[in-house]
Design a protein around this motif. Structure first.
Motif, PDB file in Angstrom:
ATOM      1  N   ASP A 104       0.431  -1.124   0.325  1.00 31.66           N
ATOM      2  CA  ASP A 104      -0.225  -0.377  -0.446  1.00 31.66           C
ATOM      3  C   ASP A 104       0.754   1.709   0.207  1.00 31.66           C
ATOM      4  OD1 ASP A 104      -2.300  -0.808  -0.174  1.00 31.66           O
ATOM      5  OD2 ASP A 104      -1.650  -1.502   2.060  1.00 31.66           O
ATOM      6  N   ILE A 105       2.444   0.923  -0.107  1.00 28.01           N
ATOM      7  CA  ILE A 105       2.956   2.704   0.074  1.00 28.01           C
ATOM      8  C   ILE A 105       3.952   1.937  -0.698  1.00 28.01           C
ATOM      9  CG2 ILE A 105       5.089   3.654   1.674  1.00 28.01           C
ATOM     10  CD1 ILE A 105       3.420   3.031   3.909  1.00 28.01           C
ATOM     11  N   SER A 106       4.802   3.100  -1.528  1.00 30.44           N
ATOM     12  CA  SER A 106       5.510   3.341  -2.892  1.00 30.44           C
ATOM     13  C   SER A 106       6.973   2.782  -2.142  1.00 30.44           C
ATOM     14  CB  SER A 106       5.974   4.817  -3.369  1.00 30.44           C
ATOM     15  OG  SER A 106       6.209   5.443  -2.714  1.00 30.44           O
ATOM     16  N   SER A 107       7.685   2.522  -3.136  1.00 30.79           N
ATOM     17  CA  SER A 107       8.817   2.280  -2.879  1.00 30.79           C
ATOM     18  C   SER A 107       9.685   3.457  -2.759  1.00 30.79           C
ATOM     19  CB  SER A 107       9.270   1.780  -3.982  1.00 30.79           C
ATOM     20  OG  SER A 107      10.393   2.381  -4.845  1.00 30.79           O
ATOM     21  N   GLY A 108       9.258   4.445  -2.229  1.00 28.53           N
ATOM     22  CA  GLY A 108      10.117   5.906  -2.617  1.00 28.53           C
ATOM     23  C   GLY A 108       9.671   6.003  -0.899  1.00 28.53           C
TER      24      GLY A 108
ATOM     25  N   PHE B 128      13.939   8.686  -5.477  1.00 29.69           N
ATOM     26  CA  PHE B 128      14.107   8.955  -7.225  1.00 29.69           C
ATOM     27  C   PHE B 128      14.413   7.993  -7.836  1.00 29.69           C
ATOM     28  CE2 PHE B 128      14.921  13.065  -4.250  1.00 29.69           C
ATOM     29  CZ  PHE B 128      14.207  13.915  -5.055  1.00 29.69           C
ATOM     30  N   THR B 129      14.384   6.647  -7.680  1.00 28.30           N
ATOM     31  CA  THR B 129      14.848   5.522  -8.349  1.00 28.30           C
ATOM     32  C   THR B 129      12.700   5.455  -8.457  1.00 28.30           C
ATOM     33  OG1 THR B 129      14.979   4.081  -6.364  1.00 28.30           O
ATOM     34  CG2 THR B 129      16.863   5.035  -8.508  1.00 28.30           C
ATOM     35  N   GLY B 130      11.865   5.548  -7.445  1.00 31.50           N
ATOM     36  CA  GLY B 130      10.617   4.686  -7.463  1.00 31.50           C
ATOM     37  C   GLY B 130       9.785   5.795  -8.287  1.00 31.50           C
ATOM     38  N   ALA B 131      10.544   6.792  -8.598  1.00 33.69           N
ATOM     39  CA  ALA B 131       9.511   7.930  -9.141  1.00 33.69           C
ATOM     40  C   ALA B 131      10.394   8.110 -10.555  1.00 33.69           C
ATOM     41  CB  ALA B 131      10.286   9.398  -8.526  1.00 33.69           C
ATOM     42  N   LEU B 132      11.237   7.729 -11.086  1.00 31.80           N
ATOM     43  CA  LEU B 132      12.235   7.562 -12.775  1.00 31.80           C
ATOM     44  C   LEU B 132      11.197   7.144 -12.999  1.00 31.80           C
ATOM     45  CD1 LEU B 132      15.606   9.441 -12.012  1.00 31.80           C
ATOM     46  CD2 LEU B 132      13.004  10.297 -13.390  1.00 31.80           C
ATOM     47  N   LEU B 133      11.384   5.379 -12.139  1.00 34.39           N
ATOM     48  CA  LEU B 133      11.273   4.404 -12.854  1.00 34.39           C
ATOM     49  C   LEU B 133       9.764   4.006 -12.314  1.00 34.39           C
ATOM     50  CD1 LEU B 133      15.370   2.596 -12.372  1.00 34.39           C
ATOM     51  CD2 LEU B 133      14.215   3.654 -14.332  1.00 34.39           C
ATOM     52  N   LEU B 134       9.713   4.000 -11.823  1.00 34.25           N
ATOM     53  CA  LEU B 134       8.057   3.226 -11.270  1.00 34.25           C
ATOM     54  C   LEU B 134       7.010   3.974 -11.488  1.00 34.25           C
ATOM     55  CD1 LEU B 134       9.170   1.097  -9.005  1.00 34.25           C
ATOM     56  CD2 LEU B 134       8.899   0.239 -10.857  1.00 34.25           C
ATOM     57  N   GLY B 135       7.419   5.702 -11.570  1.00 33.23           N
ATOM     58  CA  GLY B 135       6.766   6.585 -12.211  1.00 33.23           C
ATOM     59  C   GLY B 135       5.944   7.376 -10.870  1.00 33.23           C
ATOM     60  N   GLU B 136       6.182   7.013  -9.933  1.00 32.75           N
ATOM     61  CA  GLU B 136       5.844   7.372  -8.575  1.00 32.75           C
ATOM     62  C   GLU B 136       5.722   8.289  -8.274  1.00 32.75           C
ATOM     63  OE1 GLU B 136       7.424   3.189  -6.078  1.00 32.75           O
ATOM     64  OE2 GLU B 136       7.690   4.474  -5.420  1.00 32.75           O
ATOM     65  N   THR B 137       4.956   9.145  -7.472  1.00 32.86           N
ATOM     66  CA  THR B 137       4.788  10.698  -6.966  1.00 32.86           C
ATOM     67  C   THR B 137       5.325  11.348  -6.434  1.00 32.86           C
ATOM     68  OG1 THR B 137       2.095  10.008  -7.803  1.00 32.86           O
ATOM     69  CG2 THR B 137       2.564  12.425  -6.579  1.00 32.86           C
ATOM     70  N   ILE B 138       6.406  12.544  -7.059  1.00 30.54           N
ATOM     71  CA  ILE B 138       6.863  13.845  -5.683  1.00 30.54           C
ATOM     72  C   ILE B 138       6.149  14.301  -4.981  1.00 30.54           C
ATOM     73  CG2 ILE B 138       9.343  14.908  -5.818  1.00 30.54           C
ATOM     74  CD1 ILE B 138      10.320  13.353  -7.962  1.00 30.54           C
TER      75      ILE B 138
END
Length: 310
Positions: free
Chosen positions: A110-114, A276-286
């Motif tokens: 339920d929580i992003s990798s970032g 930032f890898t979660g954001a850049l590679l998985l499209g997670e929200t910043i």
């Protein structure tokens, strides 16, 4: 993942690190460790597309057990036979592998990798608090207290949307936070319990962890009846080979060459890499509140390292 094994058998490496200046090789090894551990949360998120949390835990420790055992025997080292050693390995395996791996994998549903990486950055602060009570010479001072306050403020900022809203991620965030305390307890146990060659310890811990968790995975998931995507399977394989097995070998090489203080620098960088890898590679929200939380947690870690003049 933060430095949870750095205090294994300090006497074994002490003579190698006195007055030592890190080399280019040491810095490159440190960078590789940061990448291995900083991206592990991203690969966990991908693995969760096909694998259950129990499966992820089981395969991570099983793959690592095979690789570390082969590496250990290749070096001419052998596993101890006394029951006390294996009791220690079991305790370290539960607190340093099985429990935190399961909590992290469950929380990441339920929580992003970032965000997971940001919360895991709290681990050295949790260790600091426990060390005050259970490790001689690790007393708190005003910088450590203020650093802890900054760190816990960062954690609150991360969890704030779940606290004030109707989000289902609060429990998952707390599971990740509990994982940091599990790692912290493991770090204290490593310093208090009898020590062995660190690579032998790592292999023994992974072996006993596999014996405990793999039968549960086979019984619960019936993996031969499941279907797994190629992407998730490759991510799962890499979690066992890279961030779990190879990173452990590299970890002890860096400690033996440059020392645990040098290695502690990764605590500042891993949450940034994870986010930032979660954001850049998985499209997670910043979002702004996560960036602010990152600043608070990293500043808190830095503040705890400040020494009080005699």
């Amino acid at each position: 993942m933060s430095v949870k094994l750095s205090s294994h058998n300090a006497n074994w490496i002490k003579h190698m690190t006195l007055n030592y200046m890190p080399t280019v090789k040491d810095w490159l090894s440190l960078l590789l460790l940061i990448l291995l551990w900083g991206t592990s949360f991203m690969f966990t998120a991908v693995s969760l597309q096909s694998f259950s949390p129990v499966a992820i835990v089981s395969l991570r420790v099983l793959i690592a057990a095979i690789i570390l055992t082969l590496f250990m025997y290749g070096k001419g080292w052998r596993l101890p036979v006394e029951p006390l050693a294996w009791a220690i390995f079991l305790l370290l395996g539960i607190m340093g592998n099985l429990l935190p791996f399961f909590l992290i994998s469950t929380g990441q549903k339920d929580i992003s990798s970032g965000i997971t990486g940001l919360l895991m950055a709290f681990m050295p602060l949790a260790t600091m608090i426990l060390a005050h009570y259970f490790v001689s010479g690790e007393s708190l001072n005003r910088f450590k207290v203020f650093g802890f306050i900054l760190g816990i403020t960062g954690v609150v900022i991360v969890l704030w949307p779940s606290l004030v809203g109707a989000h289902s991620s609060l429990l998952s965030g707390l599971l990740i936070l509990f994982a940091t305390f599990s790692y912290a307890i493991n770090a204290i146990l490593v310093r208090r319990l009898p020590s062995y060659n660190p690579v032998v310890t790592a292999a023994g811990v992974m072996i006993i962890s596999s014996i405990v968790i793999v039968p549960l995975w086979l019984w619960q998931d019936l993996p031969w009846q499941q279907s797994y995507s190629l992407k998730a399977s490759l991510s799962m394989l890499w979690l066992g080979v890279g961030p779990t097995a190879f990173a452990t070998i590299l970890l002890f090489a860096v400690i033996g060459s440059a020392g645990p203080t040098f290695l502690s620098y990764i605590n500042y960088v891993i949450p940034v890499v994870a986010y930032f890898t979660g954001a850049l590679l998985l499209g997670e929200t910043i979002d702004w509140h996560s960036l602010v939380a990152m600043l608070f947690i990293i500043s808190g870690i830095a503040l705890t390292r400040k020494r009080i003049a005699n």
